[in-house]
Scaffold this active site. Sequence first.
Site, mmCIF file in Angstrom:
data_model
loop_
_atom_site.group_PDB
_atom_site.id
_atom_site.type_symbol
_atom_site.label_atom_id
_atom_site.label_comp_id
_atom_site.label_asym_id
_atom_site.label_seq_id
_atom_site.Cartn_x
_atom_site.Cartn_y
_atom_site.Cartn_z
ATOM 1 N N HIS A 1 39.278 36.785 41.985
ATOM 2 C CA HIS A 1 39.794 37.811 41.072
ATOM 3 C C HIS A 1 38.876 38.033 39.871
ATOM 4 O O HIS A 1 39.198 38.813 38.993
ATOM 5 C CB HIS A 1 41.186 37.365 40.579
ATOM 6 C CG HIS A 1 42.044 38.459 40.042
ATOM 7 N ND1 HIS A 1 42.577 39.450 40.834
ATOM 8 C CD2 HIS A 1 42.496 38.717 38.779
ATOM 9 C CE1 HIS A 1 43.323 40.266 40.102
ATOM 10 N NE2 HIS A 1 43.271 39.852 38.844
ATOM 11 N N SER B 1 42.870 44.867 38.418
ATOM 12 C CA SER B 1 44.136 44.147 38.314
ATOM 13 C C SER B 1 45.182 45.008 37.598
ATOM 14 O O SER B 1 45.565 46.063 38.111
ATOM 15 C CB SER B 1 43.905 42.799 37.621
ATOM 16 O OG SER B 1 45.018 41.951 37.758
ATOM 17 N N ASP C 1 41.330 35.726 46.475
ATOM 18 C CA ASP C 1 42.010 36.020 45.211
ATOM 19 C C ASP C 1 43.334 35.263 45.171
ATOM 20 O O ASP C 1 44.190 35.460 46.037
ATOM 21 C CB ASP C 1 42.266 37.532 45.121
ATOM 22 C CG ASP C 1 42.728 37.977 43.749
ATOM 23 O OD1 ASP C 1 43.568 37.280 43.142
ATOM 24 O OD2 ASP C 1 42.271 39.039 43.289
#
Length: 278
Positions: A257, A148, A224
Amino acid sequence: METLSTARAHGGVQGVYRHASMATGTSMTFSVYVPPHADGERLPVVWYLSGLTCTHANVTDKGEYRRACAELGLIFVAPDTSPRGDGVPDDPARAYDFGLGAGFYVDASESPYAANYRMWTYVTDELPALIAAEFPADMARQGITGHSMGGHGALTIGLTFPDRFRAVSAFAPIAAPSQVPWGAKALGGYLGQDRTAWRPHDAVALIEDGARVGELLVDVGDADPFLAEQLRPELLQDACAAAAIDLTLRIQPGYDHSYHFISTFMADHLDWHAERLR
């Protein structure tokens, strides 16, 4: 360097350490896994940069990398994501996406963040020097990955130092921070509103401006929740295609995620790094 803890794992040693950072003006904590190895042997290093709200502990506890690192002979280094401590400025609204836990791997130029938020220098200069001095690391064989916000950091650092990092990958990276809300908030807050100052910290912009690596591996889950608004892997795909960078972009069905996603594909990434660091 102060040793906070060590534990035996897969024949190697998982340690957590703390030191006084000149870059950030604070104490910084990081973790290192050293696999089993012969006396005097120097091992390749994989850096893992974590995402928003994380510390070194998230991947250390949930990343499931130690077995693969032991089998492949890889040192695994996980820094923190921001400076911390008394007097370190935070987001005034205490939001999760700026300030503590959200250093975005840049050297801030804007007050009040410039004094402490120097994560670019910390990750690319100060901590590597410490790792080289204190661990059996072969600094001629380094790879970098992250998740991320940390995927953004891995891509931008890898693109900036292609001779240093022989392998670059990412899990669900913020591919084009200049073009998404997380990135615009962080880069604007740390670097000011002149968007030309953002380009060295945007993987897509770096590629557009001529930065090159031979190949990249990126995994993203199609479940996600941040995929469409914040991650934008299609922008990285377009930039790599235009620049003839060999991008392996894998959209993983059903994955989100979280560290359930990261831990599932961690061994794939470590295998990929090890092959390029032999």
